[in-house]
Design a protein around this motif. Structure first.
Motif, PDB file in Angstrom:
ATOM      1  N   GLY A 105      66.830  66.168 121.840  1.00  0.00           N
ATOM      2  CA  GLY A 105      66.508  64.812 121.409  1.00  0.00           C
ATOM      3  C   GLY A 105      65.932  64.738 120.013  1.00  0.00           C
ATOM      4  O   GLY A 105      65.502  63.668 119.569  1.00  0.00           O
ATOM      5  N   THR A 106      65.912  65.856 119.306  1.00  0.00           N
ATOM      6  CA  THR A 106      65.302  65.937 117.972  1.00  0.00           C
ATOM      7  C   THR A 106      66.373  66.204 116.929  1.00  0.00           C
ATOM      8  O   THR A 106      67.213  67.089 117.106  1.00  0.00           O
ATOM      9  N   LEU A 107      66.358  65.453 115.846  1.00  0.00           N
ATOM     10  CA  LEU A 107      67.232  65.737 114.709  1.00  0.00           C
ATOM     11  C   LEU A 107      66.529  66.746 113.800  1.00  0.00           C
ATOM     12  O   LEU A 107      65.398  66.517 113.367  1.00  0.00           O
ATOM     13  N   HIS A 108      67.183  67.870 113.527  1.00  0.00           N
ATOM     14  CA  HIS A 108      66.641  68.877 112.608  1.00  0.00           C
ATOM     15  C   HIS A 108      67.443  68.829 111.316  1.00  0.00           C
ATOM     16  O   HIS A 108      68.630  69.154 111.280  1.00  0.00           O
ATOM     17  N   LEU A 109      66.764  68.421 110.265  1.00  0.00           N
ATOM     18  CA  LEU A 109      67.341  68.318 108.929  1.00  0.00           C
ATOM     19  C   LEU A 109      66.775  69.468 108.092  1.00  0.00           C
ATOM     20  O   LEU A 109      65.566  69.517 107.840  1.00  0.00           O
ATOM     21  N   ALA A 110      67.633  70.415 107.696  1.00  0.00           N
ATOM     22  CA  ALA A 110      67.169  71.599 106.967  1.00  0.00           C
ATOM     23  C   ALA A 110      67.549  71.489 105.494  1.00  0.00           C
ATOM     24  O   ALA A 110      68.744  71.384 105.163  1.00  0.00           O
ATOM     25  N   TYR A 111      66.533  71.493 104.623  1.00  0.00           N
ATOM     26  CA  TYR A 111      66.788  71.552 103.181  1.00  0.00           C
ATOM     27  C   TYR A 111      66.724  73.013 102.773  1.00  0.00           C
ATOM     28  O   TYR A 111      65.676  73.668 102.903  1.00  0.00           O
ATOM     29  N   VAL A 112      67.836  73.550 102.282  1.00  0.00           N
ATOM     30  CA  VAL A 112      67.952  74.990 102.044  1.00  0.00           C
ATOM     31  C   VAL A 112      67.984  75.277 100.545  1.00  0.00           C
ATOM     32  O   VAL A 112      68.893  74.853  99.832  1.00  0.00           O
ATOM     33  N   SER A 155      70.509  81.882 113.535  1.00  0.00           N
ATOM     34  CA  SER A 155      69.618  80.714 113.479  1.00  0.00           C
ATOM     35  C   SER A 155      70.162  79.610 112.583  1.00  0.00           C
ATOM     36  O   SER A 155      69.686  78.469 112.643  1.00  0.00           O
ATOM     37  N   ALA A 156      71.166  79.922 111.750  1.00  0.00           N
ATOM     38  CA  ALA A 156      71.774  78.892 110.904  1.00  0.00           C
ATOM     39  C   ALA A 156      72.507  77.848 111.722  1.00  0.00           C
ATOM     40  O   ALA A 156      72.835  76.773 111.208  1.00  0.00           O
ATOM     41  N   ALA A 157      72.763  78.134 113.008  1.00  0.00           N
ATOM     42  CA  ALA A 157      73.406  77.145 113.878  1.00  0.00           C
ATOM     43  C   ALA A 157      72.426  76.100 114.390  1.00  0.00           C
ATOM     44  O   ALA A 157      72.844  75.090 114.968  1.00  0.00           O
ATOM     45  N   ARG A 158      71.128  76.313 114.199  1.00  0.00           N
ATOM     46  CA  ARG A 158      70.128  75.435 114.810  1.00  0.00           C
ATOM     47  C   ARG A 158      69.971  74.080 114.126  1.00  0.00           C
ATOM     48  O   ARG A 158      69.822  73.069 114.805  1.00  0.00           O
ATOM     49  N   PRO A 159      69.948  73.991 112.792  1.00  0.00           N
ATOM     50  CA  PRO A 159      69.801  72.664 112.188  1.00  0.00           C
ATOM     51  C   PRO A 159      71.009  71.781 112.505  1.00  0.00           C
ATOM     52  O   PRO A 159      72.155  72.257 112.547  1.00  0.00           O
ATOM     53  N   ASP A 160      70.756  70.508 112.710  1.00  0.00           N
ATOM     54  CA  ASP A 160      71.846  69.555 112.908  1.00  0.00           C
ATOM     55  C   ASP A 160      72.514  69.219 111.582  1.00  0.00           C
ATOM     56  O   ASP A 160      73.725  68.985 111.530  1.00  0.00           O
ATOM     57  N   VAL A 161      71.719  69.174 110.522  1.00  0.00           N
ATOM     58  CA  VAL A 161      72.221  68.836 109.193  1.00  0.00           C
ATOM     59  C   VAL A 161      71.622  69.828 108.201  1.00  0.00           C
ATOM     60  O   VAL A 161      70.417  70.117 108.254  1.00  0.00           O
ATOM     61  N   ILE A 162      72.464  70.354 107.307  1.00  0.00           N
ATOM     62  CA  ILE A 162      71.976  71.249 106.254  1.00  0.00           C
ATOM     63  C   ILE A 162      72.203  70.585 104.903  1.00  0.00           C
ATOM     64  O   ILE A 162      73.312  70.142 104.585  1.00  0.00           O
ATOM     65  N   LEU A 163      71.138  70.507 104.123  1.00  0.00           N
ATOM     66  CA  LEU A 163      71.205  70.025 102.751  1.00  0.00           C
ATOM     67  C   LEU A 163      70.997  71.213 101.820  1.00  0.00           C
ATOM     68  O   LEU A 163      70.040  71.973 101.992  1.00  0.00           O
ATOM     69  N   ALA A 164      71.875  71.395 100.855  1.00  0.00           N
ATOM     70  CA  ALA A 164      71.765  72.490  99.887  1.00  0.00           C
ATOM     71  C   ALA A 164      71.299  71.935  98.550  1.00  0.00           C
ATOM     72  O   ALA A 164      71.631  70.803  98.180  1.00  0.00           O
TER      73      ALA A 164
END
Length: 375
Positions: A105-112, A155-164
């Motif tokens: 139920g949580t959106l994970h937004l990863a800024y990489v 673990s790179a599969a865990r974020p829902d969205v990846i921002l580079a």
């Protein structure tokens, strides 16, 4: 909406902390989590009163000075964070933060900022520079980096969205993680730099004197262009090599380390600024453009996102060269001189404003809004 921000470690106010500062501006009510927090009191203002919730890394022996030696434990530490109950988790990652575990139920937004470079394409350089390329310690280091690679990829599969932070990093993410990333350039404090149209006759390179910055190439090139002036700003372990490359050239001036006001003044006055390193992004290039100054840069890495060339824009802001060599830089300087007034201070400033802190904050808001409810 309940929001958590996950940072890696806090020990100084640098590039990734500027990103964190803007994340906290977007979500001032967020809870802040970090592997460890050893930030000096005088540098804590950007946290806006937030007190990070830390992991067991904080309490390990000698962690205050040597927390990086616990790199092998950081995946376990980041996975120990309790992020249940949050609607949105935003991580800022160049090592482990993007591996935080969130529920359905949580959106994970990863800024990489970058995948774990010392575990991937820079492994050989890391081992060599750390003197871990042989013996039992070397064997252990290789095994540890192997384990980190496996974890980093999984673990790179865990974020829902990846921002580079650049197209270059998006390409690296595609290569090592097999994930697609959206590009959101990091925030630059463009308001701290004022453009100046009247330029003086010198070229400027401002950099830490470390091998990958290749400042020696600039010195070697201008040694062969006695009619062109070069000002070199900065210091570091490579300074002797840079001075050797310059020889006794009278047209090259070394200023050493200078304060920010003097650096800004030099950026404003320079005919053009030089950048020869291959960078993930390159905030200093944006700062020079904000001063109204053209860039002559090596055309790999973040420079491709920052510099607008005559081939791609009617309002160019600099030139890119394709080879890290004195010859390539000499050719680029001569081409720049031949183009005369093609590069305006106004065009450079307008280009820099694309990377403002306000644009970064809006990009974060937009990315979260697009995906909330679909995580």
């Amino acid at each position: 909406m309940k929001v958590a921000i996950v940072h890696e470690w806090l020990d100084t106010y640098a590039g990734s902390e500027r990103v964190l500062e803007q994340m906290l501006a977007v979500w001032p009510g967020a809870d802040l989590h970090a592997l460890c927090d050893f930030l000096p009191e005088r540098e804590r203002g950007f946290l806006g009163g937030h007190v990070p919730r830390t992991t067991f890394i904080q309490r390990l022996p000698f962690a205050r000075k040597r927390f990086r030696m616990y790199l092998g434990l950081m995946p376990l530490a980041i996975e120990s964070l309790d992020l249940s109950g949050y609607d949105l988790v935003v991580s800022s990652s160049h090592a482990a933060a993007k591996g935080a575990i969130t529920g359905p139920g949580t959106l994970h937004l990863a800024y990489v900022h970058s995948p774990m470079r010392y575990a991937w394409d820079l492994q050989a350089q890391y081992l060599r520079e750390s003197r871990l390329d042989r013996g039992l310690k070397g064997a252990y280091a290789r095994w540890l980096l192997h384990r980190l690679r496996l974890w980093d990829h999984a673990s790179a599969a865990r974020p829902d969205v990846i921002l580079a932070n650049s197209r270059y990093i998006a390409e690296r993410i595609r290569k090592v993680w097999r994930r697609e990333a959206q590009v959101l350039h990091p925030p630059v404090d463009t308001e701290a730099f004022t453009p100046v149209a009247a330029k003086q006759g010198f070229y400027l390179i401002a950099s830490r004197m470390v091998p990958y910055k290749r400042v020696d190439l600039a010195a070697a090139a201008f040694r062969r262009m006695p009619d062109r002036k070069l000002v070199v700003v900065g210091d570091g372990p490579q300074m002797a090599a840079v001075r050797e490359a310059a020889g006794d050239a009278a047209n090259i001036t070394f200023r050493g380390h200078v304060g920010k006001p003097d650096l800004v003044s030099l950026m404003q006055s320079a005919r053009a600024c030089l950048h020869i390193a291959e960078e993930d992004f390159g905030i200093a290039m944006v700062e020079a453009q904000a001063c109204g100054t053209p860039m002559l840069a090596f055309g790999r890495g973040g420079a491709r996102d920052i510099v607008r060339t005559p081939e791609e824009s009617d309002a160019p802001t600099g030139l890119l060269f394709t080879e890290q060599s004195p010859e390539a830089l000499i050719d680029t300087v001569e081409r720049f001189e031949a183009m005369g007034t093609a590069f305006s201070a106004a065009a450079c400033r307008a280009n820099a404003e694309r990377f403002s802190s306000a644009n970064f904050r809006q990009g974060l808001r937009d990315a979260a809004a697009r995906h909330l409810g679909h995580g």
